[in-house]
Design a protein around this motif. Structure first.
Motif, PDB file in Angstrom:
ATOM      1  N   UNK A 194       8.393  -0.137   8.350  1.00 52.60           N
ATOM      2  CA  UNK A 194       8.606   1.266   7.981  1.00 52.60           C
ATOM      3  C   UNK A 194       9.231   1.522   6.607  1.00 52.60           C
ATOM      4  N   UNK A 195      10.119   0.665   6.139  1.00 53.40           N
ATOM      5  CA  UNK A 195      10.749   0.951   4.841  1.00 53.40           C
ATOM      6  C   UNK A 195       9.964   0.455   3.646  1.00 53.40           C
ATOM      7  N   UNK A 196       8.768  -0.117   3.877  1.00 54.68           N
ATOM      8  CA  UNK A 196       8.003  -0.714   2.771  1.00 54.68           C
ATOM      9  C   UNK A 196       7.347   0.352   1.914  1.00 54.68           C
ATOM     10  N   UNK A 197       7.510   0.226   0.617  1.00 50.00           N
ATOM     11  CA  UNK A 197       6.885   1.218  -0.262  1.00 50.00           C
ATOM     12  C   UNK A 197       6.799   0.688  -1.677  1.00 50.00           C
ATOM     13  N   UNK A 198       5.823   1.189  -2.432  1.00 45.34           N
ATOM     14  CA  UNK A 198       5.792   0.954  -3.879  1.00 45.34           C
ATOM     15  C   UNK A 198       5.942   2.313  -4.522  1.00 45.34           C
ATOM     16  N   UNK A 199       7.036   2.498  -5.293  1.00 44.53           N
ATOM     17  CA  UNK A 199       7.278   3.813  -5.893  1.00 44.53           C
ATOM     18  C   UNK A 199       6.826   3.843  -7.338  1.00 44.53           C
ATOM     19  N   UNK A 200       6.314   4.976  -7.725  1.00 48.44           N
ATOM     20  CA  UNK A 200       5.915   5.150  -9.111  1.00 48.44           C
ATOM     21  C   UNK A 200       6.146   6.605  -9.483  1.00 48.44           C
ATOM     22  N   UNK A 201       6.066   6.882 -10.764  1.00 47.71           N
ATOM     23  CA  UNK A 201       6.210   8.263 -11.187  1.00 47.71           C
ATOM     24  C   UNK A 201       5.150   8.538 -12.246  1.00 47.71           C
ATOM     25  N   UNK A 202       4.300   9.492 -11.961  1.00 47.90           N
ATOM     26  CA  UNK A 202       3.178   9.771 -12.858  1.00 47.90           C
ATOM     27  C   UNK A 202       3.227  11.241 -13.232  1.00 47.90           C
ATOM     28  N   UNK A 203       3.787  11.532 -14.396  1.00 52.36           N
ATOM     29  CA  UNK A 203       3.884  12.920 -14.826  1.00 52.36           C
ATOM     30  C   UNK A 203       2.585  13.356 -15.488  1.00 52.36           C
ATOM     31  N   UNK A 204       2.503  14.625 -15.743  1.00 55.74           N
ATOM     32  CA  UNK A 204       1.318  15.129 -16.435  1.00 55.74           C
ATOM     33  C   UNK A 204       0.499  16.042 -15.548  1.00 55.74           C
ATOM     34  N   UNK A 205      -0.454  16.702 -16.184  1.00 58.74           N
ATOM     35  CA  UNK A 205      -1.348  17.596 -15.459  1.00 58.74           C
ATOM     36  C   UNK A 205      -2.766  17.078 -15.577  1.00 58.74           C
ATOM     37  N   UNK A 206      -3.508  17.206 -14.509  1.00 55.08           N
ATOM     38  CA  UNK A 206      -4.851  16.639 -14.478  1.00 55.08           C
ATOM     39  C   UNK A 206      -5.864  17.680 -14.001  1.00 55.08           C
ATOM     40  N   UNK A 207      -7.133  17.431 -14.381  1.00 51.70           N
ATOM     41  CA  UNK A 207      -8.180  18.404 -14.045  1.00 51.70           C
ATOM     42  C   UNK A 207      -8.954  18.016 -12.792  1.00 51.70           C
ATOM     43  N   UNK A 208      -8.885  16.723 -12.472  1.00 51.76           N
ATOM     44  CA  UNK A 208      -9.611  16.243 -11.284  1.00 51.76           C
ATOM     45  C   UNK A 208      -8.938  14.956 -10.842  1.00 51.76           C
ATOM     46  N   UNK A 209      -9.236  14.546  -9.624  1.00 55.41           N
ATOM     47  CA  UNK A 209      -8.704  13.273  -9.138  1.00 55.41           C
ATOM     48  C   UNK A 209      -9.838  12.433  -8.563  1.00 55.41           C
ATOM     49  N   UNK A 210      -9.809  11.121  -8.895  1.00 55.72           N
ATOM     50  CA  UNK A 210     -10.578  10.173  -8.089  1.00 55.72           C
ATOM     51  C   UNK A 210      -9.626   9.040  -7.754  1.00 55.72           C
ATOM     52  N   UNK A 211      -9.508   8.758  -6.481  1.00 55.54           N
ATOM     53  CA  UNK A 211      -8.677   7.647  -6.023  1.00 55.54           C
ATOM     54  C   UNK A 211      -9.590   6.605  -5.411  1.00 55.54           C
ATOM     55  N   UNK A 212      -9.355   5.331  -5.751  1.00 52.83           N
ATOM     56  CA  UNK A 212     -10.142   4.265  -5.130  1.00 52.83           C
ATOM     57  C   UNK A 212      -9.221   3.104  -4.834  1.00 52.83           C
ATOM     58  N   UNK A 213      -9.277   2.606  -3.619  1.00 47.41           N
ATOM     59  CA  UNK A 213      -8.432   1.448  -3.322  1.00 47.41           C
ATOM     60  C   UNK A 213      -9.144   0.500  -2.366  1.00 47.41           C
ATOM     61  N   UNK A 214      -8.680  -0.749  -2.384  1.00 48.31           N
ATOM     62  CA  UNK A 214      -9.098  -1.728  -1.387  1.00 48.31           C
ATOM     63  C   UNK A 214      -7.941  -1.914  -0.428  1.00 48.31           C
TER      64      UNK A 214
ATOM     65  N   UNK B 250       7.292   0.121  -8.424  1.00 48.49           N
ATOM     66  CA  UNK B 250       8.437  -0.726  -8.072  1.00 48.49           C
ATOM     67  C   UNK B 250       8.397  -0.979  -6.572  1.00 48.49           C
ATOM     68  N   UNK B 251       8.473  -2.266  -6.205  1.00 47.26           N
ATOM     69  CA  UNK B 251       8.476  -2.606  -4.773  1.00 47.26           C
ATOM     70  C   UNK B 251       9.833  -2.261  -4.172  1.00 47.26           C
ATOM     71  N   UNK B 252       9.812  -1.542  -3.070  1.00 47.00           N
ATOM     72  CA  UNK B 252      11.045  -1.132  -2.414  1.00 47.00           C
ATOM     73  C   UNK B 252      10.957  -1.538  -0.943  1.00 47.00           C
ATOM     74  N   UNK B 253      12.054  -2.062  -0.441  1.00 45.48           N
ATOM     75  CA  UNK B 253      12.104  -2.388   0.983  1.00 45.48           C
ATOM     76  C   UNK B 253      11.265  -3.612   1.316  1.00 45.48           C
ATOM     77  N   UNK B 254      10.976  -3.781   2.595  1.00 46.81           N
ATOM     78  CA  UNK B 254      10.355  -5.031   3.044  1.00 46.81           C
ATOM     79  C   UNK B 254       8.854  -5.120   2.782  1.00 46.81           C
ATOM     80  N   UNK B 255       8.422  -4.798   1.575  1.00 45.06           N
ATOM     81  CA  UNK B 255       7.007  -5.010   1.223  1.00 45.06           C
ATOM     82  C   UNK B 255       6.780  -6.519   1.191  1.00 45.06           C
ATOM     83  N   UNK B 256       5.747  -6.977   1.851  1.00 48.64           N
ATOM     84  CA  UNK B 256       5.513  -8.416   1.846  1.00 48.64           C
ATOM     85  C   UNK B 256       4.338  -8.783   0.968  1.00 48.64           C
TER      86      UNK B 256
END
Lengths: 194, 589
Positions: free
Chosen positions: B396-416, B372-378
């Protein structure tokens, strides 16, 4: 005959390359190894000897050092070298145990483990020290550095300012504690902020 | 830490400790983690102070200084002999000399400088505080199409600052903005030498130069002559046999060579070298043509990425996938047709009175994980140009909020991500809110290093004094921050980067990548090992701290744009990360 000399040439090329690799790794980690050794010995006495013994032993055993990839080798080397340095520090202290105060082996073990765990914090610690030192007033900085400077001493400053040396020393200790607190807080903040 | 123990530590370091005290200290070091840590820190502090002190003192003083038997009392003995020669080991000096002979010092830096050179001055932490940062350069590569750089030369990306020196490419078209205001459109094969903000030498190539009033006096050197533009536009072609110039609009002057002093007006042309031929300048790219060629090429790349993204979203290892670039207000695409069947990619079911403020998770895990886009995300352009979307977190107030429950065994994050600046000490990519046990933080420090960390044990609180609150506050417990090599400095502002972090508890390692290349590799030590990972409430591009008990919050919004984020419950291999980069890279990479 030509084949044989080819082989010799190849062999010596590999050996040179291996040596260059070793020297590069050692040079890169020289300071980390020294710091590590220093933290296991109660004083600076012996640090040079132990570091030198460690360097030689690392070279002798370098064929056993097989990092999984080139990228890992830098990381793995320092841990590998520290384990060798730990044994060298122990045997140095064993030899000296009769002449002076040295750490017992169980203490060295504990310190070595803690120091190895902290290897990748070195850079952080260093920048914390520099920035904490920057927060002191000039005269405080001079005083705390004076006990570590080759050209100055508490005695000289005491003479110059007319303050008692003992009083100055307790000031120095107060400043060192303040620096330690500051460094600790900065590291805690960084970890907490991670 | 009690004062008595601290005094013992300093006494030990200063070598004024007596045997009974030394035994007490040894017991404490052995039994108490905190004393052990404090002792190590104190030794490090004293060593550093010695180094700093001896750096500040004159080298000659070392030789002339007598041994420290002149001290009037014993106190700071160990520390006081911090002469510089003591901090060098003789074995190392010998070895270091050998390095210089055998490997020229180059290997010394291997692994440090993987990402090539930087043209930013003064990057040290201290100097950043005191000095203005400076970038060397005369021009910017504004955009390009299908550039194929010549082997062995410098390679640049769109948006890069060009320093002085040679610029050579075999194919393609480049638009170069000089800082003085002149713009060149250069067609390959071409070889130029950028000399200053105001001058360029053309060894070969075809180009069109646009010189507005502000840049009047801009000099193009070719075939032994200088072409001085007195306003607007001209074309130039330089080959090995001949060279000619033609005024498209306005006036120019030729200096040097056989036509020294001659002026050319609109439509006039002159051979600077070689024989006349009937060939005209027809077909030389204009800015409009370049723009449309570039847009077409970007569209192709965009379409190719969308096909890859469509494939990627089927990956069962995905925890969440936000292909933001695919468009905020676009027509429904194949990508958007998944999940609940045919809603627009980002305009989820809650596109109601609050408008479309949703970033869709297109992985199989579904809409529950939407952001969910919150604040002055452009909303801004994504990495494939104006047709693609991105989200800018610059305020400063720009954010995208999410909620991801659960348990995980490993993480890979990739972004542009396009990083415009790193003003804050920490700049968020993706952050779990509370930083509780198993939760992660992924961010960039202001020195350009990526940071990835997982809270190992949040019950190990550390109390510290907060200057803002003027009281002690608790900060989080046991965690280890893994830093990459620096990947960013201000000269890279505005460039797109593919960043990835792989946290692999089973393989006991943390790997970090930038543009498909490894920039960090760390072992996970026993002390910091944790195999149940969580995300919880989390933010893209900022850090939410809902559990804080003070009104102050850390400013960590990312001054930049994110247009794709994928999170996997798996440790991706370096080949897989490279593939993600290759499949998603925009034009010019």
């Amino acid at each position: 005959m030509d084949h044989e000399s080819d082989r010799e040439q190849r062999y010596s090329d590999t050996a040179i390359q291996r040596y260059s690799e070793f020297v590069a790794l050692l040079a890169r980690h020289d300071q980390s190894i020294r710091r590590f050794v220093r933290s296991l010995l109660p004083s600076r006495d012996g640090v040079d000897d132990v570091v030198q013994d460690t360097a030689l032993e690392c070279w002798n055993k370098f064929s056993e050092f097989q990092p999984e990839s080139l990228d890992d080798s830098v990381q793995e080397f320092i841990r590998w070298a520290c384990i060798i340095a730990r044994y060298k520090a122990m045997s140095w202290q064993r030899d000296k145990a009769r002449d002076r105060l040295v750490f017992r082996e169980s203490v060295i073990e504990r310190l070595a483990q803690a120091a190895i765990d902290n290897l990748d914090q070195q850079e952080l610690e260093q920048s914390a020290i520099e920035s904490c030192l920057g927060k002191l007033h000039d005269d405080q900085r001079r005083l705390v550095l004076s006990v570590h400077s080759p050209g100055e001493s508490i005695a000289a400053i005491a003479e110059e300012t007319g303050e008692a040396a003992r009083r100055l020393y307790s000031k120095v200790n107060a400043l060192r504690k303040r620096l330690l607190d500051c460094v600790e807080q900065r590291i805690a903040a960084e970890v907490g902020n991670g | 830490m009690d004062e008595a123990t601290r005094n013992l530590i300093f006494k030990a370091i200063d070598q004024t400790i007596v045997p009974a005290e030394f035994d007490r200290l040894q017991d404490a070091i052995e039994q108490d983690d905190e004393v052990r840590a404090e002792y190590l820190r104190a030794v490090t502090l004293c060593e550093s102070l010695s180094e700093i002190a001896s750096e500040a003192s004159e080298p000659n003083a070392i030789a002339s200084r007598p041994a420290h038997d002149d001290r009037t009392w014993k106190a700071p003995a160990a520390c006081a002999v911090g002469a510089h020669w003591q901090s060098l080991s003789w074995s190392m000096i010998g070895l270091a000399a050998t390095i210089l002979l055998t490997v020229g010092g180059a290997a010394f830096w291997f692994g440090l400088q993987k990402s090539g050179t930087t043209n930013v001055a003064d990057r040290g932490e201290q100097s950043v505080e005191r000095n203005e940062s400076q970038i060397a350069g005369h021009a910017t590569l504004r955009r390009s199409v299908d550039l194929k750089w010549s082997a062995g030369g410098n390679e640049y990306r769109d948006g890069d600052v060009l320093t002085n020196g040679r610029l050579q490419f075999e194919e393609g078209v480049a638009e170069i903005d000089f800082f003085c205001g002149a713009t060149l459109i250069v067609e390959g094969p071409a070889a130029l030498n950028i000399e200053s903000d105001w001058s360029v030498k053309v060894a070969s190539g075809r180009l069109r130069a646009n010189v507005p009033p502000a840049a009047r006096g801009f000099i193009v050197k070719a075939a032994g002559s200088e072409i001085i533009d007195l306003g607007t536009e001209f074309a130039l072609e330089v080959k090995s046999e001949n060279a000619r110039v033609e005024v498209i609009d306005g006036e120019l002057e030729i200096r040097g060579g056989e036509h020294d002093g001659s002026h050319l007006l609109t439509g006039e042309r002159q051979w600077l070298k070689g024989a006349d031929t009937a060939e005209s300048f027809d077909g030389l790219s204009t800015i409009d043509e370049l723009k449309s060629r570039q847009e077409n090429a970007a569209s192709e790349r965009f379409a190719a990425w969308q096909a890859h993204a469509e494939e990627l979203r089927q990956d069962d290892r995905l925890i969440a996938y936000f292909p933001i670039a695919a468009g905020q207000h676009r027509e429904p695409t194949a990508l958007a047709a998944g999940g609940d069947g045919g809603t627009e990619l980002h305009t989820g079911p809650d596109a109601n009175a609050f408008g479309s403020r949703t970033v869709r998770n297109v992985a199989r895990t579904g809409d529950g994980l939407n952001g969910k886009l919150i604040g002055p995300v452009e909303h801004s352009s994504g990495r494939f140009g104006s047709k693609s979307s991105g989200l800018n977190f610059g305020r400063p107030g720009s954010r995208v909020r999410t909620r991801i429950d659960g348990e995980y065994q490993a993480f890979s994050f990739a972004c542009w991500v396009r990083i415009d600046g790193l003003e804050h000490v920490y700049n968020a990519l993706f952050m779990s809110d509370g930083y509780e046990t198993g939760e992660l933080h992924w961010q960039i420090r202001n020195d350009g290093r990526l940071m990835f960390s997982v809270m190992v044990d949040d019950t190990q609180k550390i109390r510290r004094f907060s200057e803002l609150d003027q009281r002690e506050v608790e900060t989080a417990g046991l965690a280890r921050v893994y830093y990459s090599d620096p990947i960013w400095d201000i000269s890279k502002s505005g460039q797109w980067f593919h960043l990835a972090a792989v946290y692999d508890p089973a393989g006991r390692q943390v790997m970090q990548y930038a543009n498909g290349k490894q920039v960090g590799s760390h072992e996970i030590l026993d002390k910091f090992h944790i195999d149940t990972l969580r995300i919880g409430a989390a933010e893209i591009g900022n850090w939410g701290q809902p559990f804080r008990k003070t009104p102050w919050f850390s400013v960590r919004n990312l001054n930049g744009t994110i247009d794709e984020l994928a999170i996997f419950d798996a440790a991706l291999t370096s080949e897989e990360i490279t593939t993600l980069f290759q499949n998603g890279k925009p034009l010019g990479y």
